[in-house]
Design a protein around this motif. Structure first.
Motif, PDB file in Angstrom:
ATOM      1  N   ASN A   1      10.763   4.995   1.509  1.00  0.00           N
ATOM      2  CA  ASN A   1      12.252   4.839   1.359  1.00  0.00           C
ATOM      3  C   ASN A   1      12.399   3.535   0.651  1.00  0.00           C
ATOM      4  O   ASN A   1      13.230   3.460  -0.170  1.00  0.00           O
ATOM      5  CB  ASN A   1      13.140   5.110   2.712  1.00  0.00           C
ATOM      6  CG  ASN A   1      14.473   5.311   2.218  1.00  0.00           C
ATOM      7  OD1 ASN A   1      14.818   6.227   1.502  1.00  0.00           O
ATOM      8  ND2 ASN A   1      15.430   4.545   2.881  1.00  0.00           N
ATOM      9  N   GLU A   2      12.248   2.286   0.979  1.00  0.00           N
ATOM     10  CA  GLU A   2      12.539   0.968   0.625  1.00  0.00           C
ATOM     11  C   GLU A   2      11.719   1.234  -0.796  1.00  0.00           C
ATOM     12  O   GLU A   2      12.437   0.691  -1.910  1.00  0.00           O
ATOM     13  CB  GLU A   2      11.818   0.104   1.370  1.00  0.00           C
ATOM     14  CG  GLU A   2      12.911  -0.245   2.423  1.00  0.00           C
ATOM     15  CD  GLU A   2      12.151  -1.139   3.724  1.00  0.00           C
ATOM     16  OE1 GLU A   2      10.963  -1.960   3.070  1.00  0.00           O
ATOM     17  OE2 GLU A   2      12.483  -1.425   4.660  1.00  0.00           O
ATOM     18  N   GLU A   3      10.600   1.738  -1.078  1.00  0.00           N
ATOM     19  CA  GLU A   3       9.906   1.743  -2.452  1.00  0.00           C
ATOM     20  C   GLU A   3      10.652   2.163  -3.516  1.00  0.00           C
ATOM     21  O   GLU A   3      10.803   1.930  -4.578  1.00  0.00           O
ATOM     22  CB  GLU A   3       8.506   2.054  -2.157  1.00  0.00           C
ATOM     23  CG  GLU A   3       7.784   2.388  -3.149  1.00  0.00           C
ATOM     24  CD  GLU A   3       7.701   1.224  -4.148  1.00  0.00           C
ATOM     25  OE1 GLU A   3       7.425  -0.027  -3.472  1.00  0.00           O
ATOM     26  OE2 GLU A   3       7.131   1.407  -5.250  1.00  0.00           O
ATOM     27  N   ILE A   4      11.121   3.559  -3.052  1.00  0.00           N
ATOM     28  CA  ILE A   4      11.516   4.438  -4.153  1.00  0.00           C
ATOM     29  C   ILE A   4      12.964   3.845  -4.352  1.00  0.00           C
ATOM     30  O   ILE A   4      13.370   3.884  -5.716  1.00  0.00           O
ATOM     31  CB  ILE A   4      12.020   5.866  -3.697  1.00  0.00           C
ATOM     32  CG1 ILE A   4      13.026   6.076  -2.323  1.00  0.00           C
ATOM     33  CG2 ILE A   4      10.595   6.754  -3.254  1.00  0.00           C
ATOM     34  CD1 ILE A   4      13.610   7.283  -2.108  1.00  0.00           C
ATOM     35  N   ILE A   5      13.785   3.210  -3.718  1.00  0.00           N
ATOM     36  CA  ILE A   5      15.051   2.651  -4.172  1.00  0.00           C
ATOM     37  C   ILE A   5      14.828   1.401  -4.866  1.00  0.00           C
ATOM     38  O   ILE A   5      15.312   1.265  -5.891  1.00  0.00           O
ATOM     39  CB  ILE A   5      15.919   2.271  -2.769  1.00  0.00           C
ATOM     40  CG1 ILE A   5      16.245   3.445  -2.155  1.00  0.00           C
ATOM     41  CG2 ILE A   5      16.946   1.263  -3.248  1.00  0.00           C
ATOM     42  CD1 ILE A   5      16.976   3.368  -0.536  1.00  0.00           C
ATOM     43  N   ARG A   6      13.735   0.574  -4.491  1.00  0.00           N
ATOM     44  CA  ARG A   6      13.395  -0.600  -5.233  1.00  0.00           C
ATOM     45  C   ARG A   6      12.959  -0.357  -6.681  1.00  0.00           C
ATOM     46  O   ARG A   6      13.231  -0.935  -7.628  1.00  0.00           O
ATOM     47  CB  ARG A   6      12.291  -1.461  -4.171  1.00  0.00           C
ATOM     48  CG  ARG A   6      11.920  -2.887  -4.895  1.00  0.00           C
ATOM     49  CD  ARG A   6      10.715  -3.346  -4.206  1.00  0.00           C
ATOM     50  NE  ARG A   6       9.460  -2.579  -4.357  1.00  0.00           N
ATOM     51  CZ  ARG A   6       8.888  -2.433  -5.301  1.00  0.00           C
ATOM     52  NH1 ARG A   6       9.319  -3.452  -6.312  1.00  0.00           N
ATOM     53  NH2 ARG A   6       7.825  -1.724  -5.849  1.00  0.00           N
ATOM     54  N   SER A   7      12.162   0.775  -6.585  1.00  0.00           N
ATOM     55  CA  SER A   7      11.538   0.980  -8.100  1.00  0.00           C
ATOM     56  C   SER A   7      12.060   2.094  -8.736  1.00  0.00           C
ATOM     57  O   SER A   7      12.050   2.602  -9.828  1.00  0.00           O
ATOM     58  CB  SER A   7      10.174   1.807  -7.811  1.00  0.00           C
ATOM     59  OG  SER A   7      10.154   2.887  -7.211  1.00  0.00           O
ATOM     60  N   SER A   8      13.568   2.239  -8.340  1.00  0.00           N
ATOM     61  CA  SER A   8      14.462   3.064  -8.988  1.00  0.00           C
ATOM     62  C   SER A   8      13.906   4.168  -9.882  1.00  0.00           C
ATOM     63  O   SER A   8      14.055   4.450 -11.049  1.00  0.00           O
ATOM     64  CB  SER A   8      15.423   2.329 -10.169  1.00  0.00           C
ATOM     65  OG  SER A   8      14.658   1.689 -11.015  1.00  0.00           O
TER      66      SER A   8
ATOM     67  N   ALA B   1       1.705   9.746  -5.651  1.00  0.00           N
ATOM     68  CA  ALA B   1       2.240  10.927  -5.258  1.00  0.00           C
ATOM     69  C   ALA B   1       3.191  11.392  -6.301  1.00  0.00           C
ATOM     70  O   ALA B   1       3.275  12.738  -6.745  1.00  0.00           O
ATOM     71  CB  ALA B   1       3.089  10.940  -3.737  1.00  0.00           C
ATOM     72  N   LEU B   2       4.121  10.742  -6.750  1.00  0.00           N
ATOM     73  CA  LEU B   2       4.858  11.047  -7.830  1.00  0.00           C
ATOM     74  C   LEU B   2       4.396  11.424  -9.040  1.00  0.00           C
ATOM     75  O   LEU B   2       4.968  12.029 -10.036  1.00  0.00           O
ATOM     76  CB  LEU B   2       6.038   9.991  -8.140  1.00  0.00           C
ATOM     77  CG  LEU B   2       7.050   9.362  -6.914  1.00  0.00           C
ATOM     78  CD1 LEU B   2       7.814   8.268  -7.274  1.00  0.00           C
ATOM     79  CD2 LEU B   2       8.136  10.977  -6.660  1.00  0.00           C
TER      80      LEU B   2
ATOM     81  N   ARG C   1       0.660  -1.125   0.034  1.00  0.00           N
ATOM     82  CA  ARG C   1      -0.042   0.014  -0.002  1.00  0.00           C
ATOM     83  C   ARG C   1       0.945   1.306   0.106  1.00  0.00           C
ATOM     84  O   ARG C   1       0.382   2.311  -0.655  1.00  0.00           O
ATOM     85  CB  ARG C   1      -0.685  -0.178   1.260  1.00  0.00           C
ATOM     86  CG  ARG C   1      -2.044  -0.875   1.239  1.00  0.00           C
ATOM     87  CD  ARG C   1      -2.755  -0.960   2.492  1.00  0.00           C
ATOM     88  NE  ARG C   1      -3.817  -2.287   2.402  1.00  0.00           N
ATOM     89  CZ  ARG C   1      -4.930  -2.143   2.745  1.00  0.00           C
ATOM     90  NH1 ARG C   1      -5.504  -1.030   3.018  1.00  0.00           N
ATOM     91  NH2 ARG C   1      -5.616  -3.284   2.811  1.00  0.00           N
ATOM     92  N   VAL C   2       1.962   1.205   0.737  1.00  0.00           N
ATOM     93  CA  VAL C   2       2.759   2.455   0.795  1.00  0.00           C
ATOM     94  C   VAL C   2       3.455   2.619  -0.744  1.00  0.00           C
ATOM     95  O   VAL C   2       3.317   3.741  -1.122  1.00  0.00           O
ATOM     96  CB  VAL C   2       4.085   2.197   1.695  1.00  0.00           C
ATOM     97  CG1 VAL C   2       4.988   3.407   1.640  1.00  0.00           C
ATOM     98  CG2 VAL C   2       3.622   2.209   3.153  1.00  0.00           C
ATOM     99  N   GLY C   3       3.697   1.619  -1.323  1.00  0.00           N
ATOM    100  CA  GLY C   3       4.312   1.769  -2.670  1.00  0.00           C
ATOM    101  C   GLY C   3       3.278   2.405  -3.612  1.00  0.00           C
ATOM    102  O   GLY C   3       3.663   3.275  -4.483  1.00  0.00           O
ATOM    103  N   GLU C   4       2.094   2.122  -3.380  1.00  0.00           N
ATOM    104  CA  GLU C   4       1.035   2.633  -4.202  1.00  0.00           C
ATOM    105  C   GLU C   4       0.865   3.979  -3.982  1.00  0.00           C
ATOM    106  O   GLU C   4       0.769   4.861  -4.947  1.00  0.00           O
ATOM    107  CB  GLU C   4      -0.292   1.970  -4.053  1.00  0.00           C
ATOM    108  CG  GLU C   4      -1.260   1.014  -5.042  1.00  0.00           C
ATOM    109  CD  GLU C   4      -2.046   0.473  -4.252  1.00  0.00           C
ATOM    110  OE1 GLU C   4      -2.541  -0.747  -4.463  1.00  0.00           O
ATOM    111  OE2 GLU C   4      -3.129   1.120  -3.656  1.00  0.00           O
ATOM    112  N   ILE C   5       1.005   4.464  -2.525  1.00  0.00           N
ATOM    113  CA  ILE C   5       0.798   5.624  -2.467  1.00  0.00           C
ATOM    114  C   ILE C   5       1.730   6.782  -3.120  1.00  0.00           C
ATOM    115  O   ILE C   5       1.766   7.679  -3.539  1.00  0.00           O
ATOM    116  CB  ILE C   5       0.648   6.034  -0.722  1.00  0.00           C
ATOM    117  CG1 ILE C   5      -0.628   5.160  -0.335  1.00  0.00           C
ATOM    118  CG2 ILE C   5       0.809   7.352  -0.508  1.00  0.00           C
ATOM    119  CD1 ILE C   5      -0.659   5.151   1.252  1.00  0.00           C
TER     120      ILE C   5
END
Ligand SMILES: Nc1ncnc2c1ncn2[C@@H]1O[C@H](COP(=O)(O)OP(=O)(O)OP(=O)(O)O)[C@@H](O)[C@H]1O
Ligand SMILES: [Mg+2]
Length: 313
Positions: free
Chosen positions: A265-272, A234-235, A226-230
């Motif tokens: 933070n994990e999400e933005i690093i994971r999804s480059s 936002a981006l 869910r965080v990833g989705e949010i």
């Protein structure tokens, strides 16, 4: 949030934990006999709830004035704890019928050994007019000299029939239909953690009635996903969607704001993502603001808006 709405106010309303409650009850009758306490056990089993209920019944109506509730891992280091405890424990309140002030120190087992040694000294210095209730998941992570100054209470995972009955009662009060299989499913997923069970019950209820299918759906969508989705919303500068989902996640699902940032933070690093540097800076800025105690909801909303301006570039 149902976890707060249905948090028992009295010791006797706790689900299970009869061994602990039976040993705590006498302190409400003769507080003078109460030593420092250490509550240990898995998450969502009633430790904080019991500490608050005990404080309320010992301190009476104005309990909030004589209770200091600190989170050992949130407060910035033992010096803040010392400062706050010292200011708080300056006055004796015997004249107004308060036997002692109570300090609840949550997540005490997350404190470093050094911090615990300092805490031990604080406990000694202030013990005439305060009692500590230390709370943690593992009593073994508390240093021996503190353990030996405390009466230790173990909280166990809650039993299935009791949890199912409790959830059934709440469904009744909320006037929503539920099946027994669904409630049993909730127990299987939450395994004796009543906070988790209540959050799952509430998020299942947002999908309609509480049946196995909705429980599985609600349980399957993990907090991290869910965080990833949010963050993606936002981006893409879809502030409204991002914000709506953020509120749902923090208030209904019960995710803490700091955890939200960690997963973000994990999400933005994971999804480059593009502009990784700038985005990391933004996250770090809001992480700091949360630590210094700014209003979390306002800060995270502002962060989502700011991510929208960067992501769009
Ligand atoms: N034994 C219990 N009886 C009734 N409700 C409970 C019990 N344990 C937990 N709950 C429910 O779950 C919520 C969270 O419980 P609580 O804060 O006491 O957990 P905790 O043991 O302190 O967990 P943590 O280790 O994560 O801090 C409460 O607000 C309440 O709604
Ligand atoms: Mg707690």
């Amino acid at each position: 949030m149902w976890v707060e709405k249905y948090r028992p106010q009295n010791l006797d309303d706790l689900v299970d934990q009869t061994i602990a409650v039976d040993r705590l009850r006498p302190f409400t009758k003769s507080p003078a006999s109460m030593p420092h306490l250490l509550f240990a056990g898995p998450p969502g089993t009633g430790k904080t709830t019991a500490a608050l209920a005990l404080a309320r019944s010992i301190l009476g109506e104005a309990w909030k004035n004589y209770l200091l509730n600190l989170n050992a891992s949130d407060e910035r280091g033992i010096n803040t704890v010392r400062q706050r405890v010292k200011t708080f424990a300056r006055y004796s309140d015997e004249s107004v019928g308060i036997p002692f002030r109570i300090i609840i120190l949550d997540e005490a087992d997350e404190m470093t050994q050094d911090a615990q040694t300092a805490l031990r000294r604080i406990m000694e210095e202030t013990s005439r007019i305060t009692r500590f209730i230390l709370i943690g998941n593992y009593s073994s992570k508390i240093i021996d000299p503190i353990q030996s100054r405390c009466a230790i209470f173990h909280f166990s995972r809650l039993e299935k029939p009791d949890v199912v009955k409790h959830l059934e009662g709440i469904c009744g009060k909320e006037k929503i239909t539920c099946t027994r299989d669904a409630l049993e499913k909730i127990y299987e997923v939450s395994r004796g953690d009543l906070r988790h069970a209540l959050n799952l019950l509430q998020s299942s209820a947002t999908l309609g009635e509480i049946d196995v299918e909705n429980v599985e759906k609600a349980a399957g969508i993990s907090g991290r996903a869910r965080v990833g989705e949010i963050i993606q919303f936002a981006l893409k500068a879809n502030f409204k969607k991002a914000h709506e989902n953020l509120i749902l996640l923090t208030s209904v699902y019960g995710m803490s704001e700091r955890d939200f940032l960690k997963y973000a933070n994990e999400e933005i690093i994971r999804s480059s993502v593009k502009n990784l540097g700038t985005i990391s800076e933004i996250l770090a800025k809001y992480d700091y603001r949360l630590v210094v105690g700014s209003n979390p909801e306002i800060q995270l909303s502002a962060m989502l808006a700011e991510l929208g301006t960067v992501g769009a570039k």
